[in-house]
Design a protein around this motif. Sequence first.
Motif, mmCIF file in Angstrom:
data_model
loop_
_atom_site.group_PDB
_atom_site.id
_atom_site.type_symbol
_atom_site.label_atom_id
_atom_site.label_comp_id
_atom_site.label_asym_id
_atom_site.label_seq_id
_atom_site.Cartn_x
_atom_site.Cartn_y
_atom_site.Cartn_z
ATOM 1 N N ARG A 130 48.526 32.570 51.708
ATOM 2 C CA ARG A 130 47.849 33.531 52.603
ATOM 3 C C ARG A 130 46.411 33.754 52.127
ATOM 4 N NH1 ARG A 130 52.871 35.877 51.750
ATOM 5 N NH2 ARG A 130 52.012 37.341 50.261
ATOM 6 N N ASP A 131 45.472 33.438 52.978
ATOM 7 C CA ASP A 131 44.060 33.639 52.667
ATOM 8 C C ASP A 131 43.592 34.863 53.446
ATOM 9 O OD1 ASP A 131 41.505 33.369 51.797
ATOM 10 O OD2 ASP A 131 41.090 31.498 52.850
ATOM 11 N N ASP A 132 43.839 36.049 52.886
ATOM 12 C CA ASP A 132 43.689 37.279 53.655
ATOM 13 C C ASP A 132 42.802 38.344 53.006
ATOM 14 O OD1 ASP A 132 45.333 37.993 51.568
ATOM 15 O OD2 ASP A 132 47.072 38.443 52.815
ATOM 16 N N CYS A 133 42.014 37.970 52.016
ATOM 17 C CA CYS A 133 41.059 38.896 51.373
ATOM 18 C C CYS A 133 41.726 40.116 50.742
ATOM 19 C CB CYS A 133 39.997 39.360 52.371
ATOM 20 S SG CYS A 133 38.937 38.063 52.978
ATOM 21 N N ARG A 134 42.960 40.025 50.351
ATOM 22 C CA ARG A 134 43.640 41.134 49.676
ATOM 23 C C ARG A 134 43.616 40.918 48.168
ATOM 24 N NH1 ARG A 134 48.321 43.672 53.066
ATOM 25 N NH2 ARG A 134 47.525 43.292 55.153
ATOM 26 N N ASP A 135 44.012 41.941 47.450
ATOM 27 C CA ASP A 135 44.134 41.849 45.995
ATOM 28 C C ASP A 135 45.483 41.240 45.632
ATOM 29 O OD1 ASP A 135 41.745 43.177 45.985
ATOM 30 O OD2 ASP A 135 42.486 44.978 45.004
ATOM 31 N N TYR A 136 45.483 40.365 44.624
ATOM 32 C CA TYR A 136 46.715 39.735 44.149
ATOM 33 C C TYR A 136 46.765 39.806 42.635
ATOM 34 C CZ TYR A 136 47.665 37.959 48.790
ATOM 35 O OH TYR A 136 47.950 37.872 50.128
ATOM 36 N N ASP A 137 47.920 40.221 42.117
ATOM 37 C CA ASP A 137 48.117 40.267 40.675
ATOM 38 C C ASP A 137 48.145 38.852 40.112
ATOM 39 O OD1 ASP A 137 48.322 43.030 40.736
ATOM 40 O OD2 ASP A 137 50.507 43.018 40.875
ATOM 41 N N TRP B 250 42.823 27.163 44.939
ATOM 42 C CA TRP B 250 43.880 27.189 43.937
ATOM 43 C C TRP B 250 44.571 28.558 43.944
ATOM 44 C CZ3 TRP B 250 45.752 29.866 39.919
ATOM 45 C CH2 TRP B 250 46.734 29.250 39.142
ATOM 46 N N PHE B 251 43.790 29.632 43.977
ATOM 47 C CA PHE B 251 44.385 30.975 44.008
ATOM 48 C C PHE B 251 45.192 31.188 45.283
ATOM 49 C CE2 PHE B 251 41.377 32.029 40.601
ATOM 50 C CZ PHE B 251 42.190 32.790 39.778
ATOM 51 N N VAL B 252 44.690 30.732 46.423
ATOM 52 C CA VAL B 252 45.429 30.878 47.686
ATOM 53 C C VAL B 252 46.778 30.169 47.584
ATOM 54 C CG1 VAL B 252 45.475 30.238 50.139
ATOM 55 C CG2 VAL B 252 43.403 31.235 49.143
ATOM 56 N N GLU B 253 46.787 28.955 47.069
ATOM 57 C CA GLU B 253 48.015 28.162 47.007
ATOM 58 C C GLU B 253 48.965 28.587 45.897
ATOM 59 O OE1 GLU B 253 46.642 24.114 46.776
ATOM 60 O OE2 GLU B 253 46.083 24.088 48.908
ATOM 61 N N MET C 117 34.486 35.826 45.444
ATOM 62 C CA MET C 117 35.782 35.743 44.857
ATOM 63 C C MET C 117 35.665 36.273 43.434
ATOM 64 S SD MET C 117 35.985 32.281 46.971
ATOM 65 C CE MET C 117 34.942 31.506 45.881
ATOM 66 N N TYR C 118 36.616 37.129 43.086
ATOM 67 C CA TYR C 118 36.481 37.875 41.843
ATOM 68 C C TYR C 118 37.794 37.940 41.085
ATOM 69 C CZ TYR C 118 32.517 39.554 44.549
ATOM 70 O OH TYR C 118 31.386 39.613 45.312
ATOM 71 N N LEU C 119 37.681 38.013 39.774
ATOM 72 C CA LEU C 119 38.806 38.351 38.921
ATOM 73 C C LEU C 119 38.455 39.673 38.262
ATOM 74 C CD1 LEU C 119 41.550 37.374 37.817
ATOM 75 C CD2 LEU C 119 40.302 36.371 35.900
ATOM 76 N N TYR C 120 39.348 40.630 38.433
ATOM 77 C CA TYR C 120 39.126 41.965 37.887
ATOM 78 C C TYR C 120 40.119 42.252 36.768
ATOM 79 C CZ TYR C 120 36.488 42.958 42.154
ATOM 80 O OH TYR C 120 35.579 42.932 43.179
ATOM 81 N N ARG C 121 39.657 43.048 35.824
ATOM 82 C CA ARG C 121 40.517 43.630 34.795
ATOM 83 C C ARG C 121 40.684 45.078 35.224
ATOM 84 N NH1 ARG C 121 38.080 42.891 29.250
ATOM 85 N NH2 ARG C 121 36.228 43.360 30.397
#
Length: 173
Positions: free
Chosen positions: A61-68, A52-55, A1-5
């Motif tokens: 949706r826990d679907d391995c996609r990128d989310y802003d 937390w990010f999923v909710e 699980m990652y946070l990207y800039r």
Amino acid sequence: MYLYRQQYANPKLKGTLKLEQAGKHMTITPERPTYLREEIACWHKANHIHRWFVENVQNGRDDCRDYDVDESHLKDLLATVIAVLNRSKLVPGKVSAGHRTLQPGERRDTWEDGFVIDDPETAMALLPRMRGSFFGSYDYDQNYVEDLRQTKTFLEDALNEPPDVELVYASSW
């Protein structure tokens, strides 16, 4: 699980962007649509943070996609992490050290001395563990607290990003 800039390399920029990695130079030409993406946070098996990010970001949706991710998400998660940390006193206890396979189909959990949260009620209410394949421990122990401390640092750093930088959460397993 990652946070990207990430930041769009604007075609209106003149010239090129030069990068160096492991002593090798690379040129990016802004006239071609390009995003520059940098990993700024990585969570390894921190299933409570992923939940937390999923909710709160991924609409369940826990679907391995990128989310802003926007500033309000970061502030909400940071406030939650701080609230849980403030109510998570570690006391001596047994923590999971994995398991041993005794014979095919039979395994035994192993435990070692460590620290556990004395009363995990707040943690369970605000940042509960998430079950799933490859999701790590389900215990409220020293590793859970260490994930929170690391997350607090990640979020404080991310909140200092300039306003034109996009933040994206991505998971994969």
